[in-house]
Design an enzyme around this catalytic site. Sequence first.
Site, PDB file in Angstrom:
ATOM      1  N   ASP A   1      -5.631  11.725  -0.291  1.00  0.00           N
ATOM      2  CA  ASP A   1      -5.431  11.952   1.143  1.00  0.00           C
ATOM      3  C   ASP A   1      -4.363  11.010   1.695  1.00  0.00           C
ATOM      4  OD1 ASP A   1      -6.373  12.272   4.144  1.00  0.00           O
ATOM      5  OD2 ASP A   1      -7.511  13.758   3.031  1.00  0.00           O
ATOM      6  N   ASP A   2      -4.367  10.817   2.970  1.00  0.00           N
ATOM      7  CA  ASP A   2      -3.363  10.050   3.714  1.00  0.00           C
ATOM      8  C   ASP A   2      -3.178   8.642   3.140  1.00  0.00           C
ATOM      9  OD1 ASP A   2      -1.736   9.089   5.671  1.00  0.00           O
ATOM     10  OD2 ASP A   2      -3.128   9.409   7.322  1.00  0.00           O
TER      11      ASP A   2
ATOM     12  N   ARG B   1      -2.123   8.786  18.259  1.00  0.00           N
ATOM     13  CA  ARG B   1      -2.311   8.199  16.923  1.00  0.00           C
ATOM     14  C   ARG B   1      -1.015   7.507  16.470  1.00  0.00           C
ATOM     15  NH1 ARG B   1      -4.104  10.289  10.949  1.00  0.00           N
ATOM     16  NH2 ARG B   1      -5.927   9.015  10.749  1.00  0.00           N
TER      17      ARG B   1
ATOM     18  N   ASP C   1      -1.933  18.679   7.221  1.00  0.00           N
ATOM     19  CA  ASP C   1      -2.638  18.145   8.396  1.00  0.00           C
ATOM     20  C   ASP C   1      -1.730  18.132   9.619  1.00  0.00           C
ATOM     21  OD1 ASP C   1      -4.667  16.918   9.830  1.00  0.00           O
ATOM     22  OD2 ASP C   1      -4.977  15.312   8.374  1.00  0.00           O
TER      23      ASP C   1
ATOM     24  N   ASP D   1     -13.748  16.862  11.124  1.00  0.00           N
ATOM     25  CA  ASP D   1     -13.864  15.526  10.541  1.00  0.00           C
ATOM     26  C   ASP D   1     -15.298  15.032  10.590  1.00  0.00           C
ATOM     27  OD1 ASP D   1     -11.306  15.175   9.705  1.00  0.00           O
ATOM     28  OD2 ASP D   1     -10.627  14.113  11.486  1.00  0.00           O
TER      29      ASP D   1
HETATM   30  C1  GLA Z   1      -7.236  13.893   9.763  1.00  0.00           C
HETATM   31  C2  GLA Z   1      -7.993  14.758   8.781  1.00  0.00           C
HETATM   32  C3  GLA Z   1      -8.783  13.890   7.849  1.00  0.00           C
HETATM   33  C4  GLA Z   1      -7.874  12.937   7.130  1.00  0.00           C
HETATM   34  C5  GLA Z   1      -7.083  12.113   8.125  1.00  0.00           C
HETATM   35  C6  GLA Z   1      -6.030  11.290   7.440  1.00  0.00           C
HETATM   36  O1  GLA Z   1      -8.086  13.271  10.651  1.00  0.00           O
HETATM   37  O2  GLA Z   1      -8.809  15.672   9.440  1.00  0.00           O
HETATM   38  O3  GLA Z   1      -9.507  14.668   6.936  1.00  0.00           O
HETATM   39  O4  GLA Z   1      -7.009  13.661   6.295  1.00  0.00           O
HETATM   40  O5  GLA Z   1      -6.433  12.954   9.080  1.00  0.00           O
HETATM   41  O6  GLA Z   1      -5.283  10.542   8.318  1.00  0.00           O
END
Ligand code: GLA
Length: 738
Positions: free
Chosen positions: A375-376, A452, A487, A557
């Site tokens: 992920d991020d 953000r 995303d 989330d």
């Molecule tokens: C969003 C997505 C999460 C995750 C974060 C990462 O909130 O919904 O699942 O990927 O970004 O920054």
Amino acid sequence: MAIVYLEKEKLFWIDTKHTSYVLGIVDEEQFVSHVYYGKKIRRQDISYLTRTGEKPYVPSKNNRERSAFLDTLPMEYAGNGLGDYRESSISVRTKDGHEGVAVAFEAYDIKKGKPRLKGLPATFCSEEDMQGSGGEETCMTLTLHCRDNVLGLSIDLLYSAFEEEDVITRSVIVRNTGENAVFLTKVFSASLDLDNQDFEMVTLHGSWGRERQVECREIGYGKQSVGSFRGESSHQEHPFVALKEKHAGEDAGDVYAMHFIYSGNFLAQAERTQHNMIRLTMGIHPQNFCWKLNPAEEFVAPEAVLTYSSAGMGQITRNLHDMYRNHLIRGEYRDKKRPVLINNWEATYFNFNTEKLLEIAKSASELGIEMLVMDDGWFGHRNDDNSSLGDWQVNEEKITGGLKHLVDEVNNLGMKFGIWFEPEMVSPDSKLYRDHPEWALRIPGREPALSRNQYALDFGRGDVREYVYGCMARILRSANIEYVKWDMNRQLSDLGSAFYSPECQGEISHRYVLGLYEVQERLTREFPHLLLENCSGGGARFDPGMLYYSPQIWCSDDTDAIERLKIQEGTAMIYPLSTIGAHVSDCPNHTVGRNTPFETRGIVALSGTFGYELDVTKLSEEERMMIPGQIKKYHRYHDLIRRGDYYRIASYSSNHEYDCYIVVSKDKREALMTFVQVLGMPNCRSRRICLKGLNPEYNYQIEGRDETYGGDALMSCGILIENQPGDFKGQIFYLLAQ
Ligand code: GLA
């Protein structure tokens, strides 16, 4: 033929399996009137329904009451400013500043199949048809060619009938056939005038972490609406509206629904008029919208999906599920089981490196998990959410040895590899922003709002899209990456573009969405085997537009199993379970702090795409050992879950005690019922739960029990579910016809 023209009666008649939709041409001025939508009826002359107002009704014979006529005739697509005071469907400003527009019928055609909508996601007859190799038998299209001769505009109203799914889709194409540019300030996609039958309005509302909660309200006189001008369909409101008779429930009663295949600003509105009619409208939100249409150009309005059922909300659900599974979602994974994934977001947030990811992957692979999603935080110098969006280069300080090395190692464990991107965004602290501040949306002279700590890129610009696509494609070509999570973590504001001329600034939001669609189309074409999952701060862009590009969307989330019951109820009301991104996460839950049994978390995620979002190396041995069993269930039941008919039996969000739904295979030989007792009740005897959707003639065995039960008994008398001590207890029941 699903669509015919009854020439003598001047009626266009559209039939689906259980519904009829009729529109008529009225008077010499060729008004396009809505005549009927509802339960299927025989084709006959029902043009008498267009005689409203004062006799002899039509302006050609009674022009003294022209305005009253225009204000009462049920319209298919209402003009603006000429005497119909209800919500117009279109609004056009000329170079002289005038706003009047009329929509007069001129000609029609009825064809097999369905044309594509240029640049937009839309339903199709079949995927083969999309590739030009047939499959046109499943739908037909009526096009009404209308005009406003004063403006020199042609306005095509498109209607496609999907007989099996009881769906009619609508869209509109406006062409400038005149000599001057005009400004479109509103182009709705559909409008529906119905006599009020004591309707209530059903919509979905939410916020971050609690998307798509069902809301039902009375319809008062005047206008009530849901909408978004956040640049995406949004967490807050949803491009869906249903009108249901007050006493309509899950299984009975009249319900009309409209859903929008679009991912940007929208307005869905019900207007109750002085004469107790309801005008339901849907389209791109007119706020901040102004589209310059030059001579010979056309504007295509996104598609609206209409469905009606006299058998309650549950049938609307099943119509939409079938519609999207058969005629909207594309690609390799549409009908396929998705790999069970583990995503490192809730496991590590930004704090990971190759070693940590491989540690998770190794442990996950031993338990049967099939894909690792990074992920991020893997790019630029991103160690929190303050930097690097736009700099899509691997951070080799974290991903030591490079991305290919990591992917190869994951592949060597027998797992697939997936990656996260947020392509539409830029951090102020990034090389991209330093090089191209003009690529971010901003209004000159104003400091754009951060959200953000990031700005949105001007995705309507070709050079921006080219850059972003280039970065993504380079990463995807550099290693064996089989999944992308796309995303979008902020909503749009400060709509100013350094690229577009002053008179085109009102086009930015829509151009942004068209740009997004273009890049996703390109991505899915160049990487046809990629599994794409859309996401937006959880589920803020969970809409039919995005489903055209990705067969699944991250739902929220909030991964707490109990909160998910509500979120997934609202989502599943209109979207197939195959599309709902759902994972088992850690406890106490990171969003709500609740502890739920691991088993229940698995059961709730099973009604979605299914995966894990936790650090598997830190789980207790007891929980770890439950994972192979959960994955076994996934493999056993997921064909049924993805393809079956979904029936809601009970709703925790309304009864506050328990949730229950069942998925039944199309041939009714198998079913899987999910029951979650949210609150254990003191001194409560067992509960009788009546099942739905089974064949009353079949006898079913419930897995794990010796008895067989008649389908009729299961549906009318029910099964007994014991009240178990404690809260949050989930159970599944698998039924097989004998
Ligand atoms: C969003 C997505 C999460 C995750 C974060 C990462 O909130 O919904 O699942 O990927 O970004 O920054």
